[in-house]
Design an enzyme around this catalytic site. Structure first.
Site, mmCIF file in Angstrom:
data_model
loop_
_atom_site.group_PDB
_atom_site.id
_atom_site.type_symbol
_atom_site.label_atom_id
_atom_site.label_comp_id
_atom_site.label_asym_id
_atom_site.label_seq_id
_atom_site.Cartn_x
_atom_site.Cartn_y
_atom_site.Cartn_z
ATOM 1 N N ARG A 1 14.702 1.094 -2.829
ATOM 2 C CA ARG A 1 13.549 0.416 -2.229
ATOM 3 C C ARG A 1 13.911 -1.041 -1.990
ATOM 4 O O ARG A 1 14.997 -1.487 -2.343
ATOM 5 C CB ARG A 1 12.322 0.553 -3.151
ATOM 6 N N GLY A 2 12.957 -1.777 -1.399
ATOM 7 C CA GLY A 2 13.242 -3.165 -1.033
ATOM 8 C C GLY A 2 13.720 -3.161 0.412
ATOM 9 O O GLY A 2 14.655 -2.419 0.759
ATOM 10 N N ALA A 3 13.070 -3.967 1.263
ATOM 11 C CA ALA A 3 13.311 -3.878 2.710
ATOM 12 C C ALA A 3 14.793 -3.955 3.105
ATOM 13 O O ALA A 3 15.297 -3.055 3.791
ATOM 14 C CB ALA A 3 12.480 -4.947 3.423
ATOM 15 N N ARG B 1 10.160 5.173 5.816
ATOM 16 C CA ARG B 1 9.163 4.169 5.392
ATOM 17 C C ARG B 1 8.791 3.322 6.613
ATOM 18 O O ARG B 1 9.683 2.775 7.273
ATOM 19 C CB ARG B 1 9.700 3.285 4.249
ATOM 20 N N GLN C 1 6.987 -2.553 -9.791
ATOM 21 C CA GLN C 1 8.331 -3.082 -9.485
ATOM 22 C C GLN C 1 8.603 -4.391 -10.227
ATOM 23 O O GLN C 1 9.748 -4.698 -10.566
ATOM 24 C CB GLN C 1 8.480 -3.320 -7.970
ATOM 25 N N ASP D 1 8.445 -7.677 3.979
ATOM 26 C CA ASP D 1 8.903 -6.416 4.574
ATOM 27 C C ASP D 1 8.934 -6.474 6.091
ATOM 28 O O ASP D 1 9.632 -5.703 6.744
ATOM 29 C CB ASP D 1 8.023 -5.257 4.122
ATOM 30 N N ASN E 1 3.979 -7.790 2.955
ATOM 31 C CA ASN E 1 4.764 -7.656 1.725
ATOM 32 C C ASN E 1 3.967 -6.774 0.767
ATOM 33 O O ASN E 1 2.838 -6.358 1.067
ATOM 34 C CB ASN E 1 5.062 -9.028 1.116
HETATM 35 O O1 MRU Z 1 7.653 -0.706 -1.914
HETATM 36 P P1 MRU Z 1 8.831 -1.590 -2.172
HETATM 37 O O2 MRU Z 1 9.190 -1.694 -3.606
HETATM 38 O O3 MRU Z 1 10.007 -1.218 -1.290
HETATM 39 O O4 MRU Z 1 8.339 -3.037 -1.697
HETATM 40 C C1 MRU Z 1 9.250 -4.104 -1.786
HETATM 41 C C2 MRU Z 1 8.669 -5.396 -1.382
HETATM 42 O O5 MRU Z 1 7.523 -5.507 -1.005
HETATM 43 C C3 MRU Z 1 9.599 -6.576 -1.364
HETATM 44 O O6 MRU Z 1 8.913 -7.755 -1.638
HETATM 45 C C4 MRU Z 1 10.243 -6.687 0.041
HETATM 46 O O7 MRU Z 1 10.773 -5.461 0.430
HETATM 47 C C5 MRU Z 1 11.283 -7.727 0.088
HETATM 48 S S1 MRU Z 1 12.711 -7.291 -0.854
HETATM 49 C C6 MRU Z 1 13.869 -8.496 -0.629
#
Ligand code: MRU
Length: 340
Positions: A48-50, A85, A186, A227, A237
Site C-alpha cells: 500500500r501507499g501511493a 485501487r 496504518q 494519493d 489522502n
Molecule cells: O490506503 P493506504 O494505506 O494505501 O493509504 C496511504 C496514504 O493515504 C498515504 O498517505 C499516501 O498514499 C501517501 S504515501 C507516501
C-alpha cells in the site's frame, strides 16, 4: 539489477514484498509471480501507499512481460492491474509509462528497464522531498502525522515520514505524534514500526485525540502524504486528513502535504474530480491482523459508510512539499509546469 528497500526486493525477475497487513509483529515476505496475484495484494493492502503500489505493480508487469509475447495482451493486463485501487494516481502513472514503452518497442528488456527506472526514480524523489521538507523543520519542533508515508509506502525513505526521518538524521531534536489512522491502523501499526527502527521519539494517539493534542501540546506542524493532487492544489489522502487540516486552521498550526510529481494528476482540475475508494463494510465492524479477528459490530444489519480517502481543499494547506521545492498558496498555481 538488484533492487531493495524495507518493503520490496527485486532480482532476476523475482519480486518479494513485505506483507504489511501482518506488521508490526510478523515480518513475512510474499513472493509475487503474476499481475493477478499483485492485484489481490494491492486490493487487500498487503502492499500500500501511493508510490509503492505504482512501483510494485510495474515490477510485477515486468515479470509478466517475460512470458507474454503480445504487446496488446500485456497492455490489457496492465490496464486491469490499474483498477486495483482507484484513488492513488501513482499506480496509473506507472502503468501509463509501461504502456507507452510497450507501444514503442515491446520486450521484456524494455519493460523491465522502465519498471526499474520507476523504482530508482521514486528513491530519488523521496530524497528530494525529504530534503526540501526537513529545511522547514526547526530544532525542537513537534510534528503530527497521519497514516504511513515512509519506506513502507514508497521505494525510498518516504514523503511526509521521509521529511521527519531527514530532520532526525540532521540531528534536529524532533518529536512526533502519530495518528493511529482508523480504520486500518496504518499509523498505529506501520508508522510506529518505522519510527522505532529510525529511533525517532513519538507518541501514538487515536485520530480523535488530535484536536485535544493540538490544543494542549505544542504541535508546530502537521505533515501528511497524498494519493492524488489536483491542479488547483486540492489533494486526496487517507481518510482523516481533511479533519486534521480543519483542526490546524482552528489552532493556527501549519499544515503541509508532501508528495512526488507522480502524485499530481495533470488531468484533474480540482479535488471534486478525484475518485474516492469505498471499501468493504467489514473494515468498520472490527479489525483483523496478526491477532486474528476482533469484531464489535454485528455482521448483518449494521449499515456502514467507508470512504478510504478524503479531499483537503487547497485553501487549508500551508505548503506543498514537492520533489522540486516547497510551493505556497501563490506558487501552487504553477504545478502544471511540473508535467514531463
Ligand atoms: O490506503 P493506504 O494505506 O494505501 O493509504 C496511504 C496514504 O493515504 C498515504 O498517505 C499516501 O498514499 C501517501 S504515501 C507516501
Amino acid at each position: 539489477m538488484k533492487l531493495e528497500s524495507i518493503s520490496l526486493k527485486y532480482e532476476d525477475s523475482k519480486l518479494q514484498l513485505i506483507d504489511q497487513t501482518l506488521l508490526p509483529f510478523d515480518e513475512t515476505w510474499l513472493e509475487v509471480n503474476t499481475p493477478d496475484e499483485m492485484f489481490q495484494i494491492i486490493k487487500t493492502l498487503k502492499v500500500r501507499g501511493a508510490p509503492l503500489i505504482g512501483v510494485a505493480a510495474a515490477l510485477s508487469l515486468a515479470i509478466y512481460a517475460k512470458t507474454e509475447k503480445s504487446a496488446e495482451l500485456f497492455k490489457s493486463k496492465a490496464m486491469y492491474l490499474g483498477e486495483s485501487r482507484p484513488t492513488a494516481v501513482n499506480l496509473m502513472v506507472a502503468i501509463d509509462r509501461l504502456i507507452a514503452v510497450a507501444d514503442k518497442n515491446y520486450s521484456f528488456e524494455t519493460i523491465e528497464s522502465e519498471a526499474i527506472k520507476i523504482f530508482t526514480e521514486d528513491v530519488e524523489l523521496c530524497e528530494s522531498i525529504s530534503s526540501h521538507g526537513a529545511a522547514l523543520i526547526k530544532d525542537g519542533e513537534t510534528i503530527l502525522t497521519h497514516c504511513n508515508t515512509g519506506g513502507l509506502a514508497t521505494a525510498g525513505m518516504g514523503t511526509a515520514l521521509g521529511v521527519i526521518n531527514k530532520a532526525h538524521t540532521q540531528k534536529k531534536n524532533i518529536h512526533v505524534y502519530v495518528d493511529e489512522t482508523r480504520p486500518l491502523l496504518q499509523g498505529g501499526r506501520l508508522t510506529t514500526w518505522e519510527l522505532d527502527k529510525l529511533g525517532v521519539p513519538y507518541n501514538l494517539i487515536c485520530d480523535n485525540m488530535a484536536g485535544f493534542v493540538m490544543k494542549t501540546k505544542k504541535i508546530d506542524k502537521v505533515i501528511v502524504g497524498a494519493d492524488r493532487i489536483a491542479l488547483n492544489g486540492d489533494f486526496a489522502n487517507k481518510i482523516g486528513t481533511y479533519s486534521l487540516a480543519v483542526l490546524c486552521k482552528h489552532h493556527g498550526v501549519d499544515f503541509y502535504v508532501a508528495a512526488p510529481y507522480t502524485t499530481i494528476d495533470f488531468k484533474c482540475p480540482t479535488g471534486e474530480q478525484i475518485p474516492i475508494e469505498q471499501r468493504h463494510a467489514v473494515e468498520l465492524k472490527g479489525v483483523k491482523g496478526h491477532y486474528g479477528l476482533v469484531q464489535w459490530a454485528k455482521k448483518e444489519g449494521v449499515s456502514v459508510c467507508n470512504p478510504a480517502f478524503d479531499v483537503t481543499p487547497a485553501e487549508l494547506v500551508t505548503g506543498w512539499i514537492l520533489d522540486n521545492g516547497v510551493y505556497n498558496q501563490e506558487t501552487i498555481k504553477n504545478i502544471k509546469d511540473m508535467q514531463c
